[in-house]
Write a protein that holds these residues in place. Structure first.
Motif, PDB file in Angstrom:
ATOM      1  N   LYS A   1      41.893  41.585  39.798  1.00 53.45           N
ATOM      2  CA  LYS A   1      40.433  41.634  39.923  1.00 53.45           C
ATOM      3  C   LYS A   1      39.764  41.984  38.602  1.00 53.45           C
ATOM      4  O   LYS A   1      38.554  41.807  38.449  1.00 53.45           O
ATOM      5  CB  LYS A   1      40.030  42.668  40.977  1.00 53.45           C
ATOM      6  N   LEU A   2      40.543  42.511  37.671  1.00 52.14           N
ATOM      7  CA  LEU A   2      39.961  42.826  36.357  1.00 52.14           C
ATOM      8  C   LEU A   2      39.441  41.552  35.716  1.00 52.14           C
ATOM      9  O   LEU A   2      40.012  40.480  35.886  1.00 52.14           O
ATOM     10  CB  LEU A   2      41.026  43.433  35.425  1.00 52.14           C
ATOM     11  N   ARG A   3      38.384  41.726  34.954  1.00 49.62           N
ATOM     12  CA  ARG A   3      37.840  40.616  34.195  1.00 49.62           C
ATOM     13  C   ARG A   3      38.728  40.382  32.974  1.00 49.62           C
ATOM     14  O   ARG A   3      39.041  39.269  32.609  1.00 49.62           O
ATOM     15  CB  ARG A   3      36.451  41.052  33.737  1.00 49.62           C
ATOM     16  N   LYS A   4      39.122  41.491  32.357  1.00 46.50           N
ATOM     17  CA  LYS A   4      40.017  41.430  31.205  1.00 46.50           C
ATOM     18  C   LYS A   4      40.904  42.663  31.170  1.00 46.50           C
ATOM     19  O   LYS A   4      40.481  43.745  31.597  1.00 46.50           O
ATOM     20  CB  LYS A   4      39.207  41.415  29.895  1.00 46.50           C
ATOM     21  N   PHE A   5      42.099  42.479  30.662  1.00 45.14           N
ATOM     22  CA  PHE A   5      43.011  43.593  30.448  1.00 45.14           C
ATOM     23  C   PHE A   5      43.419  43.528  28.972  1.00 45.14           C
ATOM     24  O   PHE A   5      44.146  42.626  28.555  1.00 45.14           O
ATOM     25  CB  PHE A   5      44.216  43.447  31.381  1.00 45.14           C
ATOM     26  N   VAL A   6      42.851  44.466  28.207  1.00 41.56           N
ATOM     27  CA  VAL A   6      43.010  44.437  26.749  1.00 41.56           C
ATOM     28  C   VAL A   6      44.012  45.515  26.328  1.00 41.56           C
ATOM     29  O   VAL A   6      43.808  46.698  26.616  1.00 41.56           O
ATOM     30  CB  VAL A   6      41.645  44.720  26.063  1.00 41.56           C
TER      31      VAL A   6
ATOM     32  N   LYS B   1      49.621  35.456  36.364  1.00 42.63           N
ATOM     33  CA  LYS B   1      48.345  34.878  36.839  1.00 42.63           C
ATOM     34  C   LYS B   1      47.200  35.267  35.912  1.00 42.63           C
ATOM     35  O   LYS B   1      46.338  34.454  35.587  1.00 42.63           O
ATOM     36  CB  LYS B   1      48.026  35.399  38.244  1.00 42.63           C
ATOM     37  N   MET B   2      47.196  36.528  35.520  1.00 44.76           N
ATOM     38  CA  MET B   2      46.130  36.990  34.627  1.00 44.76           C
ATOM     39  C   MET B   2      46.194  36.237  33.306  1.00 44.76           C
ATOM     40  O   MET B   2      45.174  35.863  32.735  1.00 44.76           O
ATOM     41  CB  MET B   2      46.259  38.496  34.356  1.00 44.76           C
ATOM     42  N   ASP B   3      47.417  36.020  32.841  1.00 43.00           N
ATOM     43  CA  ASP B   3      47.625  35.326  31.577  1.00 43.00           C
ATOM     44  C   ASP B   3      47.056  33.905  31.666  1.00 43.00           C
ATOM     45  O   ASP B   3      46.316  33.453  30.788  1.00 43.00           O
ATOM     46  CB  ASP B   3      49.136  35.289  31.281  1.00 43.00           C
ATOM     47  N   LYS B   4      47.383  33.221  32.759  1.00 46.75           N
ATOM     48  CA  LYS B   4      46.889  31.844  32.945  1.00 46.75           C
ATOM     49  C   LYS B   4      45.378  31.812  32.985  1.00 46.75           C
ATOM     50  O   LYS B   4      44.751  30.871  32.518  1.00 46.75           O
ATOM     51  CB  LYS B   4      47.442  31.258  34.244  1.00 46.75           C
ATOM     52  N   ALA B   5      44.789  32.866  33.553  1.00 51.66           N
ATOM     53  CA  ALA B   5      43.327  32.910  33.658  1.00 51.66           C
ATOM     54  C   ALA B   5      42.685  33.395  32.353  1.00 51.66           C
ATOM     55  O   ALA B   5      41.465  33.570  32.285  1.00 51.66           O
ATOM     56  CB  ALA B   5      42.930  33.820  34.820  1.00 51.66           C
ATOM     57  N   GLY B   6      43.504  33.645  31.353  1.00 51.63           N
ATOM     58  CA  GLY B   6      42.978  34.090  30.058  1.00 51.63           C
ATOM     59  C   GLY B   6      42.482  35.524  30.059  1.00 51.63           C
ATOM     60  O   GLY B   6      41.656  35.912  29.230  1.00 51.63           O
ATOM     61  N   LYS B   7      43.011  36.335  31.001  1.00 48.66           N
ATOM     62  CA  LYS B   7      42.513  37.707  31.108  1.00 48.66           C
ATOM     63  C   LYS B   7      43.267  38.715  30.242  1.00 48.66           C
ATOM     64  O   LYS B   7      42.790  39.824  30.032  1.00 48.66           O
ATOM     65  CB  LYS B   7      42.617  38.177  32.567  1.00 48.66           C
ATOM     66  N   LEU B   8      44.453  38.342  29.783  1.00 50.01           N
ATOM     67  CA  LEU B   8      45.228  39.291  28.973  1.00 50.01           C
ATOM     68  C   LEU B   8      44.851  39.138  27.501  1.00 50.01           C
ATOM     69  O   LEU B   8      44.848  38.033  26.972  1.00 50.01           O
ATOM     70  CB  LEU B   8      46.730  39.045  29.131  1.00 50.01           C
ATOM     71  N   VAL B   9      44.518  40.251  26.872  1.00 48.10           N
ATOM     72  CA  VAL B   9      44.158  40.226  25.457  1.00 48.10           C
ATOM     73  C   VAL B   9      45.064  41.207  24.717  1.00 48.10           C
ATOM     74  O   VAL B   9      45.175  42.375  25.105  1.00 48.10           O
ATOM     75  CB  VAL B   9      42.677  40.638  25.255  1.00 48.10           C
ATOM     76  N   PHE B  10      45.744  40.728  23.688  1.00 50.04           N
ATOM     77  CA  PHE B  10      46.652  41.572  22.916  1.00 50.04           C
ATOM     78  C   PHE B  10      46.063  41.776  21.520  1.00 50.04           C
ATOM     79  O   PHE B  10      45.902  40.822  20.770  1.00 50.04           O
ATOM     80  CB  PHE B  10      48.033  40.913  22.799  1.00 50.04           C
TER      81      PHE B  10
END
Ligand SMILES: *[C@@H]1O[C@H](CO)[C@@H](O)[C@H](O)[C@H]1NC(C)=O
Length: 306
Positions: A221-226, A271-280
């Motif tokens: 549900k997070l918009r982004k996980f940085v 899933k988050m990665d595919k949705a572009g939500k993971l930021v490193f």
């Protein structure tokens, strides 16, 4: 001796700061999402040279956005001690209740976790979907735990040695799991099964024991996980834990990439990665060494996103 005097001076400063100085918490600008902060081990919610300064910076940069820095317990001493001795499950429970009670957070909030506060806030996202967390930023978080405690900031050498020894010899005993926070995210890669079965916090939130879909759904549900990694970190071992990577089973040199790790699918990070939500993000420097300029350039825009 010199160290002792330094520690004493530091303590006096902390006490004075606590009584005489309260950081600016903002709240006049309601167009921007509130920000919740969770401090690291050996720190407290509001010390002026630490999280207090960051609170003020966020208030200034968001033109009056509300900032809440989590304090565990009723005072600064309990807050400091809980970083070592209060089980993360109890801390997360307490924080979830506090956040739910806070009406200013009801429409959602962004969260920034410092060091172990990073994985604790991730547990909040996974266990407590209300109020909704929007963007989670972890600075030097240990998402896959640690194996080694080379330095304990703010502790004397003797107590640091004692804690290290407890971790290497008895981390997964019931007593140590109950009494030492750092044991709950101690991740022995050589005896991987001991960690899976013995860790009473990290193995659970990383879906190591069984697949808890409530956790992966809430995290998604997070918009982004940085995730911010300190490239020259001498405290978090291995550094890669800050980007959710860890040693390959059975040894402590080689690292398995996140995409090849069990947790990637087990926790729905794929899933988050595919949705572009993971930021490193990577920063040069040792543990938590962020500059004001870096914070403003890289993190403030995330806090201002609508
Ligand atoms: C920090 O780590 C990075 C990446 O490993 C490296 O390129 C850089 O030289 C290091 N900086 C210092 C000051 O050691």
């Amino acid at each position: 001796m010199c160290r002792l005097i330094l520690i004493l001076i530091l303590l006096v400063i902390i006490v004075i700061a606590y009584f005489w100085w309260k950081p600016e918490a903002g709240g006049t600008n309601t167009d921007v999402l509130p920000v919740v902060l969770w401090h690291g081990m050996g720190d407290t919610c509001c010390a002026p040279f630490s999280l207090g300064a960051i609170m003020s910076l966020i208030v200034e940069q968001t033109k009056g956005g509300f900032v809440r820095s989590i304090e565990i317990g009723d005072n600064i001493v309990m807050d400091f001690q809980s970083g070592f001795f209060l089980h993360p499950n109890e801390q997360v429970d307490y924080v979830c209740k506090e956040l739910l009670k806070d009406e200013r957070l009801a429409k959602g909030y962004n969260a920034i976790g410092f060091s172990q506060g990073g994985q604790f806030l991730r547990a909040v996202a996974q266990r407590c979907p209300q109020p909704p967390m929007r963007t989670l930023i972890t600075l030097g978080g240990q998402h896959q735990g640690v194996f080694g405690l080379p330095m304990c900031p703010t502790l004397t050498e003797k107590s640091c040695e004692y804690i290290s020894k407890l971790l290497t010899t008895a981390a997964y005993t019931t007593k140590v799991q109950e009494e030492l926070v750092q044991a709950t995210y101690w991740h022995d890669p050589i005896m991987e099964n001991r960690y899976r079965l013995g860790s009473t916090f990290l193995a659970d939130i990383n879906n190591e024991v069984y697949l808890n879909t409530y956790y992966s759904e809430n995290l998604n549900k997070l918009r982004k996980f940085v995730m911010v990694k300190f490239l020259n970190d001498t405290i978090v071992q291995p550094k890669e834990s800050q980007w959710f990577e860890y040693y390959t089973n059975g040894q402590d040199k080689l690292i398995t990439s996140l995409k090849d790790s069990r947790v990637y699918t087990n926790l729905g990070l794929d899933k988050m990665d595919k949705a572009g939500k993971l930021v490193f993000l990577g920063v040069e420097g040792d543990h938590l060494s962020i500059s004001k300029a870096w914070f403003i350039k890289n993190l403030v825009p995330l806090l201002l996103e609508k």
